[in-house]
Design an enzyme around this catalytic site. Structure first.
Site, PDB file in Angstrom:
ATOM      1  N   GLY A  23      47.266  57.166  -1.990  1.00 56.34           N
ATOM      2  CA  GLY A  23      48.837  57.482  -2.584  1.00 56.34           C
ATOM      3  C   GLY A  23      49.357  58.665  -2.367  1.00 56.34           C
ATOM      4  O   GLY A  23      48.734  59.623  -2.256  1.00 56.34           O
ATOM      5  N   ARG A  70      46.269  52.306   3.039  1.00 51.76           N
ATOM      6  CA  ARG A  70      44.907  52.013   2.468  1.00 51.76           C
ATOM      7  C   ARG A  70      44.322  51.116   3.443  1.00 51.76           C
ATOM      8  O   ARG A  70      45.222  50.282   3.999  1.00 51.76           O
ATOM      9  CB  ARG A  70      44.838  51.484   0.983  1.00 51.76           C
ATOM     10  N   ASP A  74      40.123  61.115  -3.662  1.00 50.14           N
ATOM     11  CA  ASP A  74      38.531  60.919  -3.341  1.00 50.14           C
ATOM     12  C   ASP A  74      38.253  59.761  -2.316  1.00 50.14           C
ATOM     13  O   ASP A  74      37.191  59.875  -1.642  1.00 50.14           O
ATOM     14  CB  ASP A  74      37.734  60.960  -4.812  1.00 50.14           C
ATOM     15  N   THR A 130      47.040  64.528  -4.678  1.00 44.43           N
ATOM     16  CA  THR A 130      47.370  63.254  -5.783  1.00 44.43           C
ATOM     17  C   THR A 130      47.775  63.892  -6.695  1.00 44.43           C
ATOM     18  O   THR A 130      47.606  64.925  -7.243  1.00 44.43           O
ATOM     19  CB  THR A 130      45.812  62.707  -5.767  1.00 44.43           C
ATOM     20  N   ASP A 136      47.325  62.775  -9.686  1.00 44.15           N
ATOM     21  CA  ASP A 136      46.365  62.494 -11.052  1.00 44.15           C
ATOM     22  C   ASP A 136      45.657  63.856 -11.287  1.00 44.15           C
ATOM     23  O   ASP A 136      44.869  63.863 -12.450  1.00 44.15           O
ATOM     24  CB  ASP A 136      45.504  61.264 -10.461  1.00 44.15           C
ATOM     25  N   ASP A 188      42.671  64.707 -10.293  1.00 42.58           N
ATOM     26  CA  ASP A 188      41.157  64.130 -10.478  1.00 42.58           C
ATOM     27  C   ASP A 188      40.081  64.375  -9.611  1.00 42.58           C
ATOM     28  O   ASP A 188      39.099  63.700  -9.645  1.00 42.58           O
ATOM     29  CB  ASP A 188      41.573  62.527 -10.884  1.00 42.58           C
ATOM     30  N   ARG A 247      45.726  57.280 -13.300  1.00 37.37           N
ATOM     31  CA  ARG A 247      44.497  56.657 -13.066  1.00 37.37           C
ATOM     32  C   ARG A 247      43.300  56.674 -14.170  1.00 37.37           C
ATOM     33  O   ARG A 247      43.898  56.625 -15.422  1.00 37.37           O
ATOM     34  CB  ARG A 247      43.884  56.730 -11.950  1.00 37.37           C
TER      35      ARG A 247
HETATM   36  P1  ATP Z   1      44.678  58.023  -4.508  1.00 35.31           P
HETATM   37  O1  ATP Z   1      43.640  58.821  -5.423  1.00 35.31           O
HETATM   38  O2  ATP Z   1      45.839  58.630  -4.546  1.00 35.31           O
HETATM   39  O3  ATP Z   1      44.514  56.400  -4.805  1.00 35.31           O
HETATM   40  P2  ATP Z   1      42.418  58.038  -2.577  1.00 35.31           P
HETATM   41  O4  ATP Z   1      42.405  58.714  -1.244  1.00 35.31           O
HETATM   42  O5  ATP Z   1      41.350  58.024  -3.492  1.00 35.31           O
HETATM   43  O6  ATP Z   1      44.039  58.580  -3.092  1.00 35.31           O
HETATM   44  P3  ATP Z   1      41.815  55.392  -1.795  1.00 35.31           P
HETATM   45  O7  ATP Z   1      42.726  54.116  -1.612  1.00 35.31           O
HETATM   46  O8  ATP Z   1      40.687  55.340  -2.694  1.00 35.31           O
HETATM   47  O9  ATP Z   1      42.814  56.565  -2.015  1.00 35.31           O
HETATM   48  O10 ATP Z   1      41.290  55.762  -0.289  1.00 35.31           O
HETATM   49  C1  ATP Z   1      42.075  55.886   0.861  1.00 35.31           C
HETATM   50  C2  ATP Z   1      41.464  55.308   2.279  1.00 35.31           C
HETATM   51  O11 ATP Z   1      40.206  55.940   2.343  1.00 35.31           O
HETATM   52  C3  ATP Z   1      40.927  53.805   2.087  1.00 35.31           C
HETATM   53  O12 ATP Z   1      42.239  52.973   2.131  1.00 35.31           O
HETATM   54  C4  ATP Z   1      40.014  53.821   3.115  1.00 35.31           C
HETATM   55  O13 ATP Z   1      40.763  53.599   4.509  1.00 35.31           O
HETATM   56  C5  ATP Z   1      39.440  55.131   3.027  1.00 35.31           C
HETATM   57  N1  ATP Z   1      38.021  54.992   2.088  1.00 35.31           N
HETATM   58  C6  ATP Z   1      37.820  54.870   0.917  1.00 35.31           C
HETATM   59  N2  ATP Z   1      36.669  54.678   0.808  1.00 35.31           N
HETATM   60  C7  ATP Z   1      36.076  54.675   1.874  1.00 35.31           C
HETATM   61  C8  ATP Z   1      34.557  54.960   2.192  1.00 35.31           C
HETATM   62  N3  ATP Z   1      33.554  54.467   1.265  1.00 35.31           N
HETATM   63  N4  ATP Z   1      34.440  54.772   3.705  1.00 35.31           N
HETATM   64  C9  ATP Z   1      35.199  55.096   4.474  1.00 35.31           C
HETATM   65  N5  ATP Z   1      36.381  55.097   4.137  1.00 35.31           N
HETATM   66  C10 ATP Z   1      36.921  55.063   2.715  1.00 35.31           C
END
Ligand code: ATP
Length: 319
Positions: free
Chosen positions: A11, A72, A103, A125, A127, A129, A171
């Site tokens: 995000g 994503r 994360d 982010t 959040d 978090d 979240r």
């Molecule tokens: P937000 O907190 O805003 O949602 P985020 O970084 O946690 O941000 P996610 O959608 O969970 O958002 O992760 C972003 C991208 O990181 C995923 O779409 C994927 O491409 C990559 N990613 C997430 N988990 C993994 C994993 N276990 N292994 C490899 N890549 C990952």
């Protein structure tokens, strides 16, 4: 290390552009070549990689969103997807990567580091978090957007003697709700980290009504559940006219606050310094106004802790 790259993932959050600017300028300052990868890990696999110059990040420090776009990608979670990403990096002779995101994005960064490709994570982010940092980039801006909205709702709530339930983002974390509730003098704050006492919420509302209070504001974190469902429960239990506002994605936009711009600039520069010193698999953060860095795995193993003293204080001040 001669060539490094930066991407934004997950995000978006206000202040990500200020972080990109800091990464690009600090890299060039140290004589590195710096590449921008568009659309997160998806763009990395597809080879959406372009060289960044000093001017590529001009006039963006004040802009919300991310000029590198975000995405994503399910495919990047697979070893094949990660291999495709590594091949693209090798093709461009890029030796280190900075990942700005949450994360999930750090899991991607960790996987690349495990495969021998050093990555540094920057927490971006709204959040708030992410463990290992007091604040994430975007939190302060989102908080101020919420406050501005609640101030406006408060005006109309007073005119009509209504109770308002306001659902905010976050979240699974209650930070946005907690800080907004304290900053706006909400009657009750509902966060996922603390089970709410419905009876106490109702008796507080009734007490306020009896002493002639013109309005009541309840802030509910999205991690607790639906604001509409909670609003109905309140109205049924009190017979007081209750309205619900779900603030939604306005919380993710807008020009970053000074605080977020400064934080993003500091964390962006720190991430470049870590790569230059030969580190990988680290997440940068700020704790007690000091820049810090932690092992990504350590961060992924921990759970973000909310400040429950602030929760207690909000209850004491809204008697
Ligand atoms: P937000 O907190 O805003 O949602 P985020 O970084 O946690 O941000 P996610 O959608 O969970 O958002 O992760 C972003 C991208 O990181 C995923 O779409 C994927 O491409 C990559 N990613 C997430 N988990 C993994 C994993 N276990 N292994 C490899 N890549 C990952």
């Amino acid at each position: 290390m001669k060539k490094i790259a930066v991407l934004t993932s997950g995000g978006d959050a206000p202040g990500m552009n200020a972080a990109i600017r800091a990464v690009v300028r600090k890299s060039i300052y140290h004589g590195l070549e710096i590449y921008g990868i568009e659309n997160g890990f998806q763009g990395l696999m597809n080879g959406n990689i372009r060289k960044m110059e000093i001017g590529s990040v001009g006039d963006i420090i004040q802009r919300g969103g991310t000029i590198l776009f975000s995405a994503r990608s399910e495919e990047f979670k697979t070893p094949e997807g990660q291999q495709r990403g590594i091949e693209q990096l090798k093709k461009h002779e890029i030796e280190g990567l900075i990942v700005i995101g949450g994360d999930g994005s750090f899991r991607g960064a960790q996987k690349l580091t495990e495969s021998g490709f050093p990555c540094i994570g920057i927490p971006g982010t709204i959040d708030n978090d992410i463990p290992g940092t007091d604040f994430t980039i975007g939190f302060d801006t989102a908080l101020n957007t919420i406050i501005e909205a609640i101030d406006k709702i408060r005006d109309t709530a007073t005119s009509h003697e209504r109770t308002y339930v306001i659902e905010v983002m976050g979240r699974d974390a209650g930070d946005l709700a907690l800080w907004a509730g304290l900053a706006d003098g909400a009657e009750s704050i509902l966060i996922p980290e603390k089970k709410d006492d419905f009876k106490a919420v109702i008796s507080k509302l009734k007490r306020g009504h009896e002493r002639g209070k013109k309005h009541s504001i309840i802030i509910l974190a999205e991690g607790v559940g639906s604001g509409f469902a909670y609003g109905k429960r309140i109205q049924d239990a009190t017979n007081l006219e209750t309205r619900v506002t779900v603030l939604g994605h306005i919380q993710r936009g807008g020009s970053p606050t000074a605080s977020d711009r400064v934080l993003a600039s500091r964390l962006g520069a720190k991430a470049v310094d870590l790569l230059l010193a030969g580190n990988g698999g680290r997440v940068v953060g700020i704790q007690q106004n000091q820049l810090v860095d932690h092992d990504i795995l350590e961060i992924l193993d921990q759970k973000h802790a909310i400040n429950l003293d602030m929760y207690k204080l909000s209850n004491e001040l809204s008697i």
